[in-house]
Motif scaffolding. Structure first.
Motif, PDB file in Angstrom:
ATOM      1  N   UNK A 150      10.848  62.099 -32.942  1.00 33.95           N
ATOM      2  CA  UNK A 150       9.794  63.102 -32.897  1.00 33.95           C
ATOM      3  C   UNK A 150       8.459  62.379 -32.792  1.00 33.95           C
ATOM      4  N   UNK A 151       7.492  63.044 -32.171  1.00 32.67           N
ATOM      5  CA  UNK A 151       6.170  62.433 -32.033  1.00 32.67           C
ATOM      6  C   UNK A 151       5.115  63.525 -32.018  1.00 32.67           C
ATOM      7  N   UNK A 152       3.886  63.141 -32.267  1.00 31.63           N
ATOM      8  CA  UNK A 152       2.789  64.094 -32.238  1.00 31.63           C
ATOM      9  C   UNK A 152       1.488  63.429 -31.841  1.00 31.63           C
ATOM     10  N   UNK A 153       0.632  64.190 -31.174  1.00 30.28           N
ATOM     11  CA  UNK A 153      -0.691  63.698 -30.821  1.00 30.28           C
ATOM     12  C   UNK A 153      -1.672  64.837 -30.974  1.00 30.28           C
ATOM     13  N   UNK A 154      -2.845  64.534 -31.438  1.00 32.07           N
ATOM     14  CA  UNK A 154      -3.834  65.578 -31.705  1.00 32.07           C
ATOM     15  C   UNK A 154      -5.216  64.953 -31.754  1.00 32.07           C
ATOM     16  N   UNK A 155      -6.227  65.746 -31.405  1.00 34.90           N
ATOM     17  CA  UNK A 155      -7.595  65.273 -31.575  1.00 34.90           C
ATOM     18  C   UNK A 155      -8.349  66.180 -32.533  1.00 34.90           C
ATOM     19  N   UNK A 156      -9.381  65.621 -33.123  1.00 34.89           N
ATOM     20  CA  UNK A 156     -10.240  66.333 -34.061  1.00 34.89           C
ATOM     21  C   UNK A 156     -11.680  66.119 -33.624  1.00 34.89           C
ATOM     22  N   UNK A 157     -12.555  66.983 -34.096  1.00 37.11           N
ATOM     23  CA  UNK A 157     -13.988  66.729 -33.871  1.00 37.11           C
ATOM     24  C   UNK A 157     -14.334  65.363 -34.437  1.00 37.11           C
ATOM     25  N   UNK A 188     -11.849  54.421 -39.903  1.00 40.98           N
ATOM     26  CA  UNK A 188     -10.981  54.586 -41.067  1.00 40.98           C
ATOM     27  C   UNK A 188     -10.683  56.056 -41.328  1.00 40.98           C
ATOM     28  N   UNK A 189     -11.686  56.935 -41.146  1.00 38.30           N
ATOM     29  CA  UNK A 189     -11.442  58.369 -41.306  1.00 38.30           C
ATOM     30  C   UNK A 189     -10.380  58.848 -40.313  1.00 38.30           C
ATOM     31  N   UNK A 190     -10.419  58.329 -39.094  1.00 35.43           N
ATOM     32  CA  UNK A 190      -9.429  58.728 -38.092  1.00 35.43           C
ATOM     33  C   UNK A 190      -8.034  58.266 -38.479  1.00 35.43           C
ATOM     34  N   UNK A 203     -19.362  57.251 -29.980  1.00 29.00           N
ATOM     35  CA  UNK A 203     -20.028  58.141 -29.029  1.00 29.00           C
ATOM     36  C   UNK A 203     -19.117  59.220 -28.476  1.00 29.00           C
ATOM     37  N   UNK A 204     -17.827  59.197 -28.797  1.00 24.59           N
ATOM     38  CA  UNK A 204     -16.874  60.164 -28.240  1.00 24.59           C
ATOM     39  C   UNK A 204     -16.935  61.472 -29.022  1.00 24.59           C
ATOM     40  N   UNK A 205     -16.766  62.633 -28.341  1.00 22.86           N
ATOM     41  CA  UNK A 205     -16.804  63.919 -29.050  1.00 22.86           C
ATOM     42  C   UNK A 205     -15.589  64.136 -29.940  1.00 22.86           C
ATOM     43  N   UNK A 206     -14.473  63.472 -29.615  1.00 23.92           N
ATOM     44  CA  UNK A 206     -13.254  63.626 -30.402  1.00 23.92           C
ATOM     45  C   UNK A 206     -12.814  62.280 -30.971  1.00 23.92           C
ATOM     46  N   UNK A 207     -12.099  62.337 -32.087  1.00 19.41           N
ATOM     47  CA  UNK A 207     -11.305  61.195 -32.541  1.00 19.41           C
ATOM     48  C   UNK A 207      -9.854  61.618 -32.437  1.00 19.41           C
ATOM     49  N   UNK A 208      -8.956  60.693 -32.105  1.00 21.05           N
ATOM     50  CA  UNK A 208      -7.567  61.035 -31.852  1.00 21.05           C
ATOM     51  C   UNK A 208      -6.627  60.420 -32.855  1.00 21.05           C
ATOM     52  N   UNK A 209      -5.465  61.031 -32.999  1.00 19.05           N
ATOM     53  CA  UNK A 209      -4.432  60.451 -33.849  1.00 19.05           C
ATOM     54  C   UNK A 209      -3.069  60.703 -33.217  1.00 19.05           C
ATOM     55  N   UNK A 236      -9.535  70.363 -26.702  1.00 13.86           N
ATOM     56  CA  UNK A 236      -8.734  70.266 -27.913  1.00 13.86           C
ATOM     57  C   UNK A 236      -7.255  70.085 -27.560  1.00 13.86           C
ATOM     58  N   UNK A 237      -6.579  69.238 -28.339  1.00 10.42           N
ATOM     59  CA  UNK A 237      -5.195  68.883 -28.037  1.00 10.42           C
ATOM     60  C   UNK A 237      -4.384  68.844 -29.318  1.00 10.42           C
ATOM     61  N   UNK A 238      -3.189  69.425 -29.266  1.00 11.49           N
ATOM     62  CA  UNK A 238      -2.248  69.329 -30.383  1.00 11.49           C
ATOM     63  C   UNK A 238      -0.849  69.439 -29.811  1.00 11.49           C
ATOM     64  N   UNK A 239      -0.060  68.374 -29.931  1.00 15.19           N
ATOM     65  CA  UNK A 239       1.288  68.355 -29.354  1.00 15.19           C
ATOM     66  C   UNK A 239       2.253  67.700 -30.324  1.00 15.19           C
ATOM     67  N   UNK A 240       3.442  68.312 -30.485  1.00 13.66           N
ATOM     68  CA  UNK A 240       4.544  67.735 -31.246  1.00 13.66           C
ATOM     69  C   UNK A 240       5.808  67.920 -30.429  1.00 13.66           C
ATOM     70  N   UNK A 241       6.578  66.875 -30.252  1.00 11.99           N
ATOM     71  CA  UNK A 241       7.814  66.991 -29.489  1.00 11.99           C
ATOM     72  C   UNK A 241       8.654  65.744 -29.594  1.00 11.99           C
ATOM     73  N   UNK A 242       9.804  65.765 -28.915  1.00 10.49           N
ATOM     74  CA  UNK A 242      10.737  64.644 -28.958  1.00 10.49           C
ATOM     75  C   UNK A 242      10.557  63.703 -27.779  1.00 10.49           C
TER      76      UNK A 242
END
Length: 257
Positions: free
Chosen positions: A165-172, A178-180, A146-152, A239-245
């Motif tokens: 290093x790390x990263x976080x991002x969401x997609x529609x 499994x797709x996520x 039911x959520x508008x985003x899936x996250x990774x 919308x979220x997209x982050x990469x950093x240490x």
């Protein structure tokens, strides 16, 4: 429109499901030749409900329920197929042949299930593997239907088990959990090793670009950072997209970081 209801196998003017499976002479021969217990005036009879009640429950009063390997589901299937072969292809099937087919399929089904159960026992008795979180990329995906985003999220751990290093991002919202997870894997491979970003058409192709590549299951208790990053991205309000240490102040900090 006029419909002919006669039985294609015996010529009875009124064919019903009960007749086709339990009363037609070729079907009666199949039941008589099979290992299914039959009793006069009890099974088979002219009521499909009484017949199915007998096969599902009352038969067990005659045969031992725990040892019941009666092929009656396959017998019903092959009787029906034989009826259709006669109607549409003009082929007569030998009752003994149908019994053999049904018993063979029944035995194959029980053999397959026994193998699955034995494999489960072997897996459950394995000693838990001690995992090393050195020089490894941990990934995770988060998905709710039911959520508008899936996250990774992904975390690159160095030789000293330190976050490099790390990263976080969401997609529609994706189609499934499994797709996520696959989206998280692709994104981690793209941004941790950018020289291979153009080769993300298939994971199978991409992994050949690395001298040492394997996918392993990491328990969630040892994959807390990637799990938190994925869940945070999934529940983020835009919308979220982050990469950093390091984890920025506006993201919840997981324990032991």
């Amino acid at each position: 429109m006029r419909c002919d209801n006669f039985c294609p196998r015996c010529g009875d003017p009124e064919e019903s499901v009960t007749h086709a499976i339990f009363e037609c002479p070729p079907a009666l021969q199949v039941w008589a030749l099979s290992g299914t217990p039959s009793c006069p005036n009890i099974f088979p009879v002219s009521s499909i409900y009484a017949n199915m009640d007998y096969l599902f429950w009352r038969k067990d009063n005659i045969a031992e329920a725990n040892l019941d390997r009666d092929a009656y589901p396959w017998l019903i299937w092959y009787i029906w197929k034989a009826r259709n072969d006669k109607l549409f292809r003009g082929i007569d099937r030998d009752p003994m042949e149908l019994v053999r087919y049904a018993e063979s399929e029944c035995q194959a089904w029980f053999n397959a299930n026994e193998r699955v159960q034995s494999s489960s026992i072997e897996l459950s008795s394995e000693i838990p593997q001690v995992l090393s979180l050195r020089d490894i990329c941990l990934i995770d995906g988060s998905w709710i239907s039911t959520a508008p985003f899936s996250g990774c999220g992904w975390v690159w751990m160095g030789n000293q088990e330190k976050v490099l290093l790390m990263g976080t991002r969401n997609f529609a919202g994706r189609e499934s959990a499994l797709h996520s997870e696959v989206e998280a894997l692709c994104w981690a491979m793209e941004h941790e090793w950018p020289s291979f970003a153009t080769e993300l058409e298939r994971i199978e192709t991409l992994k050949t670009c690395f001298p040492d590549f394997k996918i392993a299951h990491i328990p969630r208790t040892q994959n807390g950072i990637a799990d938190l990053l994925a869940r945070t991205a999934r529940s983020f309000h835009r919308e979220l997209c982050f990469i950093g240490c390091f984890i920025p102040v506006w993201l919840p900090r997981p324990p032991l970081v």
